[in-house]
Motif scaffolding. Structure first.
Motif, PDB file in Angstrom:
ATOM      1  N   CYS A 283      22.270   3.895  -4.079  1.00 56.45           N
ATOM      2  CA  CYS A 283      23.220   4.621  -4.924  1.00 56.45           C
ATOM      3  C   CYS A 283      23.909   5.744  -4.142  1.00 56.45           C
ATOM      4  CB  CYS A 283      22.497   5.216  -6.144  1.00 56.45           C
ATOM      5  SG  CYS A 283      21.674   3.946  -7.163  1.00 56.45           S
ATOM      6  N   ASN A 284      24.835   6.401  -4.815  1.00 54.97           N
ATOM      7  CA  ASN A 284      25.595   7.498  -4.217  1.00 54.97           C
ATOM      8  C   ASN A 284      25.273   8.771  -5.003  1.00 54.97           C
ATOM      9  OD1 ASN A 284      27.401   9.282  -3.089  1.00 54.97           O
ATOM     10  ND2 ASN A 284      29.220   8.007  -3.479  1.00 54.97           N
ATOM     11  N   THR A 285      24.505   9.657  -4.391  1.00 59.58           N
ATOM     12  CA  THR A 285      24.081  10.874  -5.088  1.00 59.58           C
ATOM     13  C   THR A 285      25.237  11.815  -5.362  1.00 59.58           C
ATOM     14  OG1 THR A 285      23.517  11.884  -2.936  1.00 59.58           O
ATOM     15  CG2 THR A 285      21.764  10.737  -4.155  1.00 59.58           C
ATOM     16  N   HIS A 286      26.339  11.622  -4.663  1.00 60.91           N
ATOM     17  CA  HIS A 286      27.497  12.486  -4.858  1.00 60.91           C
ATOM     18  C   HIS A 286      28.414  11.976  -5.989  1.00 60.91           C
ATOM     19  CE1 HIS A 286      26.454  14.684  -1.219  1.00 60.91           C
ATOM     20  NE2 HIS A 286      26.389  13.526  -0.566  1.00 60.91           N
ATOM     21  N   ASP A 287      28.164  10.794  -6.474  1.00 65.82           N
ATOM     22  CA  ASP A 287      28.985  10.216  -7.545  1.00 65.82           C
ATOM     23  C   ASP A 287      28.034   9.637  -8.585  1.00 65.82           C
ATOM     24  OD1 ASP A 287      30.818   9.060  -9.209  1.00 65.82           O
ATOM     25  OD2 ASP A 287      31.672   7.700  -7.697  1.00 65.82           O
ATOM     26  N   LYS A 288      27.789  10.407  -9.629  1.00 67.75           N
ATOM     27  CA  LYS A 288      26.831  10.003 -10.656  1.00 67.75           C
ATOM     28  C   LYS A 288      27.331   8.812 -11.481  1.00 67.75           C
ATOM     29  CE  LYS A 288      23.991  13.324  -9.600  1.00 67.75           C
ATOM     30  NZ  LYS A 288      22.668  13.029  -9.039  1.00 67.75           N
ATOM     31  N   SER A 289      28.631   8.582 -11.454  1.00 66.89           N
ATOM     32  CA  SER A 289      29.181   7.464 -12.228  1.00 66.89           C
ATOM     33  C   SER A 289      29.214   6.136 -11.449  1.00 66.89           C
ATOM     34  CB  SER A 289      30.592   7.808 -12.699  1.00 66.89           C
ATOM     35  OG  SER A 289      31.473   7.995 -11.585  1.00 66.89           O
ATOM     36  N   TYR A 290      28.796   6.233 -10.219  1.00 64.94           N
ATOM     37  CA  TYR A 290      28.843   5.020  -9.378  1.00 64.94           C
ATOM     38  C   TYR A 290      27.804   4.019  -9.871  1.00 64.94           C
ATOM     39  CZ  TYR A 290      28.068   1.991  -5.326  1.00 64.94           C
ATOM     40  OH  TYR A 290      27.905   0.909  -4.513  1.00 64.94           O
ATOM     41  N   ILE A 291      28.245   2.754 -10.004  1.00 66.88           N
ATOM     42  CA  ILE A 291      27.339   1.661 -10.405  1.00 66.88           C
ATOM     43  C   ILE A 291      27.538   0.495  -9.440  1.00 66.88           C
ATOM     44  CG2 ILE A 291      26.745   0.005 -12.184  1.00 66.88           C
ATOM     45  CD1 ILE A 291      27.698   1.979 -14.266  1.00 66.88           C
ATOM     46  N   ARG A 292      26.428   0.062  -8.898  1.00 64.82           N
ATOM     47  CA  ARG A 292      26.458  -1.116  -7.999  1.00 64.82           C
ATOM     48  C   ARG A 292      26.211  -2.367  -8.857  1.00 64.82           C
ATOM     49  NH1 ARG A 292      25.591  -1.991  -2.380  1.00 64.82           N
ATOM     50  NH2 ARG A 292      25.176   0.238  -2.055  1.00 64.82           N
ATOM     51  N   LYS A 293      27.268  -2.971  -9.276  1.00 65.78           N
ATOM     52  CA  LYS A 293      27.147  -4.087 -10.210  1.00 65.78           C
ATOM     53  C   LYS A 293      26.682  -5.394  -9.556  1.00 65.78           C
ATOM     54  CE  LYS A 293      30.808  -2.311 -13.211  1.00 65.78           C
ATOM     55  NZ  LYS A 293      32.122  -2.601 -13.856  1.00 65.78           N
ATOM     56  N   ALA A 294      27.035  -5.625  -8.299  1.00 71.26           N
ATOM     57  CA  ALA A 294      26.764  -6.930  -7.677  1.00 71.26           C
ATOM     58  C   ALA A 294      25.297  -7.120  -7.288  1.00 71.26           C
ATOM     59  CB  ALA A 294      27.651  -7.105  -6.444  1.00 71.26           C
ATOM     60  N   LEU A 295      24.610  -6.038  -6.893  1.00 74.18           N
ATOM     61  CA  LEU A 295      23.258  -6.168  -6.355  1.00 74.18           C
ATOM     62  C   LEU A 295      22.246  -6.368  -7.484  1.00 74.18           C
ATOM     63  CD1 LEU A 295      21.582  -6.179  -3.802  1.00 74.18           C
ATOM     64  CD2 LEU A 295      21.417  -3.678  -3.939  1.00 74.18           C
ATOM     65  N   GLU A 296      21.844  -7.604  -7.687  1.00 74.13           N
ATOM     66  CA  GLU A 296      20.952  -7.956  -8.798  1.00 74.13           C
ATOM     67  C   GLU A 296      19.589  -8.457  -8.329  1.00 74.13           C
ATOM     68  OE1 GLU A 296      23.011 -10.797 -11.161  1.00 74.13           O
ATOM     69  OE2 GLU A 296      24.404  -9.335 -12.018  1.00 74.13           O
ATOM     70  N   ASP A 297      19.418  -8.686  -7.046  1.00 74.74           N
ATOM     71  CA  ASP A 297      18.151  -9.264  -6.565  1.00 74.74           C
ATOM     72  C   ASP A 297      17.675  -8.480  -5.342  1.00 74.74           C
ATOM     73  OD1 ASP A 297      15.990 -10.813  -5.904  1.00 74.74           O
ATOM     74  OD2 ASP A 297      17.123 -12.629  -5.400  1.00 74.74           O
ATOM     75  N   ILE A 298      16.706  -7.573  -5.591  1.00 72.11           N
ATOM     76  CA  ILE A 298      16.113  -6.778  -4.502  1.00 72.11           C
ATOM     77  C   ILE A 298      14.624  -7.084  -4.466  1.00 72.11           C
ATOM     78  CG2 ILE A 298      15.705  -4.476  -3.578  1.00 72.11           C
ATOM     79  CD1 ILE A 298      18.125  -3.501  -5.120  1.00 72.11           C
ATOM     80  N   ARG A 299      14.146  -7.505  -3.284  1.00 69.79           N
ATOM     81  CA  ARG A 299      12.722  -7.795  -3.120  1.00 69.79           C
ATOM     82  C   ARG A 299      12.127  -6.818  -2.106  1.00 69.79           C
ATOM     83  NH1 ARG A 299      10.999 -13.123  -4.033  1.00 69.79           N
ATOM     84  NH2 ARG A 299       8.998 -12.291  -3.308  1.00 69.79           N
ATOM     85  N   LEU A 300      11.124  -6.038  -2.593  1.00 73.06           N
ATOM     86  CA  LEU A 300      10.421  -5.100  -1.729  1.00 73.06           C
ATOM     87  C   LEU A 300       8.903  -5.331  -1.765  1.00 73.06           C
ATOM     88  CD1 LEU A 300      12.383  -1.820  -2.527  1.00 73.06           C
ATOM     89  CD2 LEU A 300      12.389  -3.092  -0.371  1.00 73.06           C
ATOM     90  N   ASP A 301       8.470  -6.394  -2.398  1.00 73.08           N
ATOM     91  CA  ASP A 301       7.034  -6.662  -2.472  1.00 73.08           C
ATOM     92  C   ASP A 301       6.481  -6.999  -1.090  1.00 73.08           C
ATOM     93  OD1 ASP A 301       8.870  -8.827  -3.160  1.00 73.08           O
ATOM     94  OD2 ASP A 301       7.114 -10.132  -3.045  1.00 73.08           O
ATOM     95  N   GLY A 302       5.223  -6.663  -0.902  1.00 71.38           N
ATOM     96  CA  GLY A 302       4.598  -6.893   0.391  1.00 71.38           C
ATOM     97  C   GLY A 302       4.850  -5.784   1.380  1.00 71.38           C
ATOM     98  N   ASN A 303       5.311  -4.612   0.919  1.00 69.17           N
ATOM     99  CA  ASN A 303       5.529  -3.441   1.768  1.00 69.17           C
ATOM    100  C   ASN A 303       4.596  -2.304   1.297  1.00 69.17           C
ATOM    101  OD1 ASN A 303       8.063  -3.751   3.681  1.00 69.17           O
ATOM    102  ND2 ASN A 303       8.569  -4.806   1.753  1.00 69.17           N
ATOM    103  N   PRO A 304       4.318  -1.370   2.179  1.00 66.17           N
ATOM    104  CA  PRO A 304       3.445  -0.262   1.773  1.00 66.17           C
ATOM    105  C   PRO A 304       4.116   0.779   0.870  1.00 66.17           C
ATOM    106  CG  PRO A 304       4.048  -0.038   4.079  1.00 66.17           C
ATOM    107  CD  PRO A 304       4.581  -1.358   3.607  1.00 66.17           C
ATOM    108  N   VAL A 305       5.397   0.646   0.601  1.00 64.10           N
ATOM    109  CA  VAL A 305       6.108   1.614  -0.225  1.00 64.10           C
ATOM    110  C   VAL A 305       5.756   1.426  -1.699  1.00 64.10           C
ATOM    111  CG1 VAL A 305       8.141   0.114  -0.461  1.00 64.10           C
ATOM    112  CG2 VAL A 305       8.368   2.596  -0.750  1.00 64.10           C
TER     113      VAL A 305
END
Length: 326
Positions: A283-305
């Motif tokens: 996201c963009n912390t400088h623009d609170k109205s910013y929306i990332r509409k296209a990114l629908e599939d994020i995989r972070l499983d299997g990480n230490p985070v």
């Protein structure tokens, strides 16, 4: 004189006649009738007891016209025609042990350095229109490609390196698929000049660093490699305005690459070494109205985070990332 000679000849003739008669005359005491022929029975004599008559004139003619015995002649000599060629059976030639053929990509000739400007790997691979298929062909290096190549597939080979000259002058190339090889090194200039390249598939190799990539890419797949964060250019994907699919799972990345283009739809980073997130990662912390509409599939499983610790990092996303701490 003539009369006397005539008389002498007649006298000698009489003497010889009488002398011959006296010598052949029968003895005087024999019966003369026994030796006198009966001329009255002459007509009854059978001169030819076999009942055949001979024409002695014909006999003389037949005897005189007998054919001579056939002469013995030698067979005619065989004369060969002028264009006759005698056939000969040659002894078999000694066989040599087969020699394994190797391709020379550096020397002159069909597989020399200039063949990338013409045709060539169509002798090794299957060429259909602008697509070249070299899958599972035991290749150890990328062969020279026709200049008109648009799609190149060389999956499941034994290629160990991508050189700067492998794709030179291939201005129409749109897709490269080198998945399933043994690539450990990619030259920094391997893909830079491919201004129409859209799909780059390098999954299942041993790549530790990515070179500079063209901004025209839409699909990048570098899964199952040895890629590290230090092996990537800063903001490597920022200028890729059409990038939609980015697969970086099963590598050794320490953090999520930034900045990511707004066109991105899928981001797979599972099974890496990512330990933290930033609020500006998605996201963009400088623009609170910013929306990332296209990114629908994020995989972070299997990480230490622990993604639960960074709620402000997802406020612009239509969906939350998938992932649980290891």
């Amino acid at each position: 004189m003539a009369v006397n000679r005539q008389t002498s000849k007649m006298a000698l003739y009489l003497v010889w006649t009488l002398l011959g008669f006296s010598l052949s005359a029968p003895p005087t005491d024999l019966d003369s009738e026994a030796f006198s022929p009966n001329y009255d029975d002459l007509n009854t004599w059978d001169l030819n007891p076999y009942g055949m008559t001979y024409d002695y004139d014909d006999l003389d003619e037949e005897v005189g016209t007998l054919a001579p015995p056939p002469a013995v002649t030698q067979p005619p000599a065989v004369v060969s025609p002028e264009d006759y060629v005698e056939e000969m059976t040659l002894p078999p030639r000694p066989t040599k042990s087969p020699v394994l053929s190797t391709l020379d990509f550096r020397g002159p000739g069909l597989f020399g350095p200039d063949t990338g400007l013409g045709m060539p790997s169509c002798l090794l691979c299957v060429c259909i229109s602008g697509s070249v298929y070299c899958d599972d062909s035991e290749l150890t290096q990328i062969p020279p490609l026709p200049k008109e190549t648009t799609h190149f597939y060389a999956r499941f080979n034994k290629i160990t390196e991508v050189k700067a000259t492998d794709f030179i002058n291939l201005n129409q190339l749109k897709r490269i698929d080198l998945s399933g090889n043994q690539i450990g090194k990619v030259n920094e200039d391997s893909f830079r000049s491919l201004l129409q390249l859209q799909d780059l598939m390098l999954a299942d190799n041993n790549i530790q660093a990515l070179p500079e990539l063209p901004a025209s890419l839409k699909h990048i797949d570098v899964r199952n490699n040895q890629l590290r964060s230090t092996g990537m250019h800063a903001e490597a994907f920022k200028e890729m305005k059409e990038l939609q699919f980015l697969y970086l799972s099963n590598n050794k990345l320490d953090y999520i690459p930034v900045s990511l283009p707004d066109s991105l739809r899928v981001l797979h980073l599972q099974n890496n070494n990512i330990q933290s997130l930033s609020q500006d990662t998605f996201c963009n912390t400088h623009d609170k109205s910013y929306i990332r509409k296209a990114l629908e599939d994020i995989r972070l499983d299997g990480n230490p985070v622990d993604i639960n610790l960074y709620p402000q990092a997802y406020i612009c996303l239509p969906r939350l990332p998938v992932g649980t701490p290891v």
